[in-house]
Design a protein around this motif. Structure first.
Motif, PDB file in Angstrom:
ATOM      1  N   ASP A  57       0.832  -1.198   0.000  1.00  9.12           N
ATOM      2  CA  ASP A  57       0.000   0.000   0.000  1.00  9.12           C
ATOM      3  C   ASP A  57       0.873   1.257   0.000  1.00  9.12           C
ATOM      4  O   ASP A  57       2.111   1.180   0.019  1.00  9.12           O
ATOM      5  CB  ASP A  57      -1.007  -0.014   1.155  1.00  9.12           C
ATOM      6  CG  ASP A  57      -0.375   0.073   2.534  1.00  9.12           C
ATOM      7  OD1 ASP A  57       0.787   0.530   2.658  1.00  9.12           O
ATOM      8  OD2 ASP A  57      -1.048  -0.315   3.508  1.00  9.12           O
ATOM      9  N   ALA A  58       0.227   2.417  -0.030  1.00 12.42           N
ATOM     10  CA  ALA A  58       0.936   3.693  -0.122  1.00 12.42           C
ATOM     11  C   ALA A  58       1.839   3.947   1.087  1.00 12.42           C
ATOM     12  O   ALA A  58       2.808   4.700   0.994  1.00 12.42           O
ATOM     13  CB  ALA A  58      -0.063   4.839  -0.283  1.00 12.42           C
ATOM     14  N   GLN A  59       1.551   3.323   2.221  1.00 13.49           N
ATOM     15  CA  GLN A  59       2.362   3.497   3.422  1.00 13.49           C
ATOM     16  C   GLN A  59       3.499   2.475   3.500  1.00 13.49           C
ATOM     17  O   GLN A  59       4.231   2.426   4.483  1.00 13.49           O
ATOM     18  CB  GLN A  59       1.492   3.390   4.679  1.00 13.49           C
ATOM     19  CG  GLN A  59       0.559   4.568   4.884  1.00 13.49           C
ATOM     20  CD  GLN A  59      -0.618   4.558   3.925  1.00 13.49           C
ATOM     21  OE1 GLN A  59      -1.166   3.505   3.613  1.00 13.49           O
ATOM     22  NE2 GLN A  59      -1.001   5.721   3.437  1.00 13.49           N
ATOM     23  N   GLY A  60       3.635   1.627   2.465  1.00  7.78           N
ATOM     24  CA  GLY A  60       4.719   0.652   2.431  1.00  7.78           C
ATOM     25  C   GLY A  60       4.409  -0.661   3.129  1.00  7.78           C
ATOM     26  O   GLY A  60       5.281  -1.512   3.261  1.00  7.78           O
ATOM     27  N   ARG A  61       3.168  -0.853   3.569  1.00  8.74           N
ATOM     28  CA  ARG A  61       2.780  -2.107   4.231  1.00  8.74           C
ATOM     29  C   ARG A  61       2.345  -3.125   3.188  1.00  8.74           C
ATOM     30  O   ARG A  61       1.686  -2.782   2.208  1.00  8.74           O
ATOM     31  CB  ARG A  61       1.639  -1.858   5.216  1.00  8.74           C
ATOM     32  CG  ARG A  61       2.043  -1.001   6.398  1.00  8.74           C
ATOM     33  CD  ARG A  61       0.875  -0.852   7.358  1.00  8.74           C
ATOM     34  NE  ARG A  61      -0.251  -0.198   6.707  1.00  8.74           N
ATOM     35  CZ  ARG A  61      -0.637   1.047   6.947  1.00  8.74           C
ATOM     36  NH1 ARG A  61      -0.014   1.772   7.840  1.00  8.74           N
ATOM     37  NH2 ARG A  61      -1.658   1.562   6.308  1.00  8.74           N
ATOM     38  N   TRP A  62       2.712  -4.378   3.422  1.00  7.31           N
ATOM     39  CA  TRP A  62       2.328  -5.462   2.510  1.00  7.31           C
ATOM     40  C   TRP A  62       1.060  -6.134   2.993  1.00  7.31           C
ATOM     41  O   TRP A  62       0.830  -6.268   4.193  1.00  7.31           O
ATOM     42  CB  TRP A  62       3.460  -6.488   2.406  1.00  7.31           C
ATOM     43  CG  TRP A  62       4.553  -5.977   1.531  1.00  7.31           C
ATOM     44  CD1 TRP A  62       5.654  -5.280   1.921  1.00  7.31           C
ATOM     45  CD2 TRP A  62       4.616  -6.083   0.109  1.00  7.31           C
ATOM     46  NE1 TRP A  62       6.413  -4.940   0.821  1.00  7.31           N
ATOM     47  CE2 TRP A  62       5.799  -5.430  -0.297  1.00  7.31           C
ATOM     48  CE3 TRP A  62       3.802  -6.658  -0.859  1.00  7.31           C
ATOM     49  CZ2 TRP A  62       6.184  -5.346  -1.631  1.00  7.31           C
ATOM     50  CZ3 TRP A  62       4.185  -6.576  -2.178  1.00  7.31           C
ATOM     51  CH2 TRP A  62       5.359  -5.926  -2.556  1.00  7.31           C
ATOM     52  N   HIS A  63       0.213  -6.536   2.029  1.00  9.82           N
ATOM     53  CA  HIS A  63      -1.061  -7.186   2.327  1.00  9.82           C
ATOM     54  C   HIS A  63      -1.173  -8.465   1.505  1.00  9.82           C
ATOM     55  O   HIS A  63      -0.665  -8.540   0.391  1.00  9.82           O
ATOM     56  CB  HIS A  63      -2.235  -6.267   1.958  1.00  9.82           C
ATOM     57  CG  HIS A  63      -2.196  -4.956   2.665  1.00  9.82           C
ATOM     58  ND1 HIS A  63      -2.801  -4.745   3.869  1.00  9.82           N
ATOM     59  CD2 HIS A  63      -1.594  -3.784   2.340  1.00  9.82           C
ATOM     60  CE1 HIS A  63      -2.601  -3.494   4.254  1.00  9.82           C
ATOM     61  NE2 HIS A  63      -1.863  -2.892   3.337  1.00  9.82           N
ATOM     62  N   GLU A  64      -1.861  -9.449   2.033  1.00  9.34           N
ATOM     63  CA  GLU A  64      -2.138 -10.708   1.334  1.00  9.34           C
ATOM     64  C   GLU A  64      -3.654 -10.831   1.220  1.00  9.34           C
ATOM     65  O   GLU A  64      -4.372 -10.593   2.194  1.00  9.34           O
ATOM     66  CB  GLU A  64      -1.605 -11.900   2.129  1.00  9.34           C
ATOM     67  CG  GLU A  64      -0.133 -11.815   2.468  1.00  9.34           C
ATOM     68  CD  GLU A  64       0.740 -12.466   1.422  1.00  9.34           C
ATOM     69  OE1 GLU A  64       0.250 -13.357   0.702  1.00  9.34           O
ATOM     70  OE2 GLU A  64       1.916 -12.080   1.332  1.00  9.34           O
ATOM     71  N   GLU A  65      -4.133 -11.158   0.029  1.00 12.47           N
ATOM     72  CA  GLU A  65      -5.573 -11.332  -0.201  1.00 12.47           C
ATOM     73  C   GLU A  65      -5.819 -12.477  -1.162  1.00 12.47           C
ATOM     74  O   GLU A  65      -4.917 -12.861  -1.912  1.00 12.47           O
ATOM     75  CB  GLU A  65      -6.189 -10.070  -0.809  1.00 12.47           C
ATOM     76  CG  GLU A  65      -6.279  -8.896   0.111  1.00 12.47           C
ATOM     77  CD  GLU A  65      -6.985  -7.709  -0.527  1.00 12.47           C
ATOM     78  OE1 GLU A  65      -7.457  -7.816  -1.675  1.00 12.47           O
ATOM     79  OE2 GLU A  65      -7.061  -6.658   0.122  1.00 12.47           O
ATOM     80  N   GLN A  66      -7.027 -12.952  -1.159  1.00 18.62           N
ATOM     81  CA  GLN A  66      -7.473 -13.932  -2.142  1.00 18.62           C
ATOM     82  C   GLN A  66      -8.296 -13.175  -3.184  1.00 18.62           C
ATOM     83  O   GLN A  66      -9.282 -12.530  -2.852  1.00 18.62           O
ATOM     84  CB  GLN A  66      -8.331 -15.022  -1.472  1.00 18.62           C
ATOM     85  CG  GLN A  66      -8.592 -16.219  -2.319  1.00 18.62           C
ATOM     86  CD  GLN A  66      -7.345 -17.048  -2.587  1.00 18.62           C
ATOM     87  OE1 GLN A  66      -6.367 -16.963  -1.874  1.00 18.62           O
ATOM     88  NE2 GLN A  66      -7.388 -17.829  -3.635  1.00 18.62           N
ATOM     89  N   ALA A  67      -7.860 -13.196  -4.435  1.00 21.78           N
ATOM     90  CA  ALA A  67      -8.543 -12.468  -5.504  1.00 21.78           C
ATOM     91  C   ALA A  67      -9.419 -13.425  -6.295  1.00 21.78           C
ATOM     92  O   ALA A  67      -8.965 -14.496  -6.710  1.00 21.78           O
ATOM     93  CB  ALA A  67      -7.521 -11.824  -6.431  1.00 21.78           C
ATOM     94  N   GLU A  68     -10.671 -13.036  -6.469  1.00 24.36           N
ATOM     95  CA  GLU A  68     -11.588 -13.823  -7.291  1.00 24.36           C
ATOM     96  C   GLU A  68     -11.267 -13.574  -8.753  1.00 24.36           C
ATOM     97  O   GLU A  68     -11.073 -12.442  -9.172  1.00 24.36           O
ATOM     98  CB  GLU A  68     -13.033 -13.417  -7.005  1.00 24.36           C
ATOM     99  CG  GLU A  68     -13.483 -13.727  -5.591  1.00 24.36           C
ATOM    100  CD  GLU A  68     -14.928 -13.339  -5.382  1.00 24.36           C
ATOM    101  OE1 GLU A  68     -15.711 -13.379  -6.347  1.00 24.36           O
ATOM    102  OE2 GLU A  68     -15.266 -12.982  -4.255  1.00 24.36           O
ATOM    103  N   GLY A  69     -11.221 -14.607  -9.546  1.00 26.33           N
ATOM    104  CA  GLY A  69     -10.875 -14.478 -10.947  1.00 26.33           C
ATOM    105  C   GLY A  69     -11.893 -13.727 -11.782  1.00 26.33           C
ATOM    106  O   GLY A  69     -11.566 -13.129 -12.806  1.00 26.33           O
TER     107      GLY A  69
END
Length: 79
Positions: A57-69
């Protein structure tokens, strides 16, 4: 549905496309940058398989998500 706008802008001595505050690589001309943005925008609209993604993100934090196709954004190119 999310909307993603690819903007063609002057950047680093040439032209690039910008999405939010992120720039693509630099291209030698406006036309070349526009064609690259149109390809990227078209690819982003394609449905695919569900997948795990990570992003910063813009603050440099990493995120993990499950993306629907099938959950694809509406895309457009400006400039």
């Amino acid at each position: 549905m999310a909307k993603v706008v690819y903007k063609i802008v002057e950047h680093d001595g040439g032209w690039a496309y910008q999405v939010d505050h992120v720039f693509s690589e630099t291209y030698v001309s406006h036309d070349v940058a526009r064609r690259a943005a149109e390809r990227a925008a078209a690819e982003q609209r394609l449905s695919g398989e569900e997948a795990a993604i990570s992003f910063q993100d813009a603050q440099g934090r990493w995120h993990e998500e499950q993306a629907e196709g099938a959950d694809r954004p509406d895309t457009t190119v400006q400039g």
